[in-house]
Motif scaffolding. Structure first.
Motif, short mmCIF file in Angstrom:
data_model
loop_
_atom_site.label_atom_id
_atom_site.label_comp_id
_atom_site.label_asym_id
_atom_site.label_seq_id
_atom_site.Cartn_x
_atom_site.Cartn_y
_atom_site.Cartn_z
N SER A 42 0.86 -1.17 0.00
CA SER A 42 0.00 0.00 0.00
C SER A 42 0.91 1.23 0.00
CB SER A 42 -0.91 -0.04 1.23
OG SER A 42 -1.89 0.94 1.13
N ASP A 43 0.27 2.40 -0.10
CA ASP A 43 1.05 3.62 -0.31
C ASP A 43 0.22 4.77 0.28
OD1 ASP A 43 1.89 5.99 -1.70
OD2 ASP A 43 2.82 4.70 -3.22
N THR A 44 0.78 5.50 1.23
CA THR A 44 -0.05 6.53 1.89
C THR A 44 -0.51 7.61 0.90
OG1 THR A 44 1.94 7.69 2.67
CG2 THR A 44 0.84 6.22 4.24
N ASP A 45 0.34 7.94 -0.08
CA ASP A 45 -0.09 8.95 -1.07
C ASP A 45 -1.33 8.46 -1.83
OD1 ASP A 45 1.88 10.77 -0.46
OD2 ASP A 45 3.16 10.29 -2.18
N ARG A 46 -1.28 7.18 -2.23
CA ARG A 46 -2.42 6.62 -2.97
C ARG A 46 -3.65 6.57 -2.08
NH1 ARG A 46 -0.06 1.66 -5.07
NH2 ARG A 46 -1.43 0.59 -3.61
N LEU A 47 -3.46 6.24 -0.80
CA LEU A 47 -4.60 6.19 0.12
C LEU A 47 -5.20 7.58 0.31
CD1 LEU A 47 -3.17 3.73 2.79
CD2 LEU A 47 -5.11 3.30 1.27
N VAL A 48 -4.33 8.60 0.41
CA VAL A 48 -4.83 9.98 0.56
C VAL A 48 -5.72 10.33 -0.63
CG1 VAL A 48 -4.12 12.41 0.46
CG2 VAL A 48 -2.96 10.85 2.04
N VAL A 49 -5.24 10.00 -1.83
CA VAL A 49 -6.00 10.32 -3.04
C VAL A 49 -7.34 9.58 -3.04
CG1 VAL A 49 -6.01 10.08 -5.58
CG2 VAL A 49 -3.94 10.87 -4.39
N MET A 50 -7.29 8.29 -2.68
CA MET A 50 -8.53 7.49 -2.68
C MET A 50 -9.50 7.99 -1.63
SD MET A 50 -7.08 3.64 -3.09
CE MET A 50 -8.19 3.10 -1.79
N GLN A 51 -8.97 8.28 -0.43
CA GLN A 51 -9.85 8.61 0.69
C GLN A 51 -10.40 10.04 0.59
OE1 GLN A 51 -7.49 7.52 4.16
NE2 GLN A 51 -7.60 5.35 3.67
N SER A 52 -9.65 10.95 -0.07
CA SER A 52 -10.11 12.35 -0.14
C SER A 52 -10.82 12.63 -1.46
CB SER A 52 -8.92 13.30 -0.01
OG SER A 52 -8.10 13.21 -1.15
N GLY A 53 -10.57 11.77 -2.45
CA GLY A 53 -11.16 12.03 -3.78
C GLY A 53 -10.46 13.18 -4.50
N MET A 54 -9.28 13.56 -4.03
CA MET A 54 -8.55 14.67 -4.67
C MET A 54 -7.13 14.22 -5.00
SD MET A 54 -9.50 18.03 -2.39
CE MET A 54 -9.40 17.21 -0.80
N LYS A 55 -6.56 14.82 -6.05
CA LYS A 55 -5.15 14.56 -6.37
C LYS A 55 -4.28 15.36 -5.40
CE LYS A 55 -5.41 12.22 -10.37
NZ LYS A 55 -6.17 12.68 -11.51
N ILE A 56 -3.05 14.90 -5.21
CA ILE A 56 -2.19 15.57 -4.21
C ILE A 56 -1.92 17.05 -4.53
CG2 ILE A 56 0.14 15.54 -3.20
CD1 ILE A 56 -0.20 12.49 -3.01
N PRO A 57 -1.59 17.41 -5.78
CA PRO A 57 -1.38 18.84 -6.05
C PRO A 57 -2.63 19.68 -5.74
CG PRO A 57 -0.52 17.51 -7.86
CD PRO A 57 -1.28 16.57 -6.95
N GLN A 58 -3.80 19.10 -6.02
CA GLN A 58 -5.06 19.80 -5.74
C GLN A 58 -5.23 20.03 -4.23
OE1 GLN A 58 -8.42 17.41 -6.85
NE2 GLN A 58 -9.92 19.04 -6.40
N ILE A 59 -4.87 19.04 -3.43
CA ILE A 59 -5.00 19.20 -1.97
C ILE A 59 -4.10 20.34 -1.50
CG2 ILE A 59 -4.67 18.09 0.28
CD1 ILE A 59 -5.10 15.36 -1.17
N PHE A 60 -2.85 20.34 -1.98
CA PHE A 60 -1.92 21.39 -1.57
C PHE A 60 -2.42 22.76 -2.02
CE2 PHE A 60 1.00 18.03 -0.52
CZ PHE A 60 1.93 18.59 0.36
#
Ligand code: S3P
Length: 187
Positions: A42-60
């Protein structure tokens, strides 16, 4: 040939947790380690994207780094109870002191290190890292690594230098280091 640390060795408890800076190869090494051990990765970055429904640059961009760290902590906690996982983490996961404690409780924490030139070679082709959108991303990366090095050191049980070797060799060395670490732990 290194014996598998998989279902055939149930006496070895805990997850394999990969930490280290951007460009150290955590996600690909996690997949290789999963293959070698018969575990899930597993991968925390991938989990963040799955769980938030947002891409990482978008979250930042829309919510800022503090919110990203909150989501990253949630992602980590969502897999903390899984005892036989291979998990890659984002480079900044050690920024929250509570994550350091959680990571160490999960199993063997493997720190992937690399020389600054190797890290830069690997990340410079990828525009997807919001913290490197600066006027001098190479210097930013170096400063982040320098700032976080003591945090990685405080979190890791073992480390592997990835600078001049293939991901496969990194995975083999990481597995051997983890096996030795597990073997050294009181039962
Ligand atoms: C970050 C590293 C990234 C990702 C996010 C923040 C960091 O993960 O979590 O962009 O703070 O170093 P990788 O280390 O997988 O690139």
């Amino acid at each position: 040939m290194i014996p598998a640390l998989g279902s055939s060795t149930p006496a070895l408890p805990g997850s394999l947790v990969l930490i280290g800076p951007m460009g150290s190869g955590k996600s690909s090494v996690a997949r290789l380690l999963a293959g070698l051990t018969g575990r899930r990765s597993s991968d925390t970055d991938r989990l963040v994207v799955m769980q938030s429904g947002m891409k990482i640059p978008q979250i930042f961009e829309q919510h800022g780094e503090v919110e990203f760290r909150r989501l990253e902590r949630e992602a980590l906690l969502s897999v903390k109870g899984w005892s036989r996982l291979v998990i890659a983490t984002g480079g900044g996961i050690v920024e929250l002191p509570e994550n350091i404690a959680s990571l160490r409780e999960m199993g063997c924490v493997i720190w992937l290190t690399a020389r600054p030139d190797s890290l830069w070679r690997r990340v410079s082709a990828d525009a997807n890292r919001p913290l490197l959108k600066t006027v001098d991303p190479r210097a930013t990366l170096q400063a982040l690594v320098a700032k976080r090095e003591p945090l990685y050191a405080a979190t890791a049980h073992v480390s592997v230098d990835t600078s001049d070797i293939s991901s496969k060799d990194v995975a083999d060395r990481a597995l051997e280091a983890a096996r030795n670490w597990f073997a050294s732990q009181p039962t």
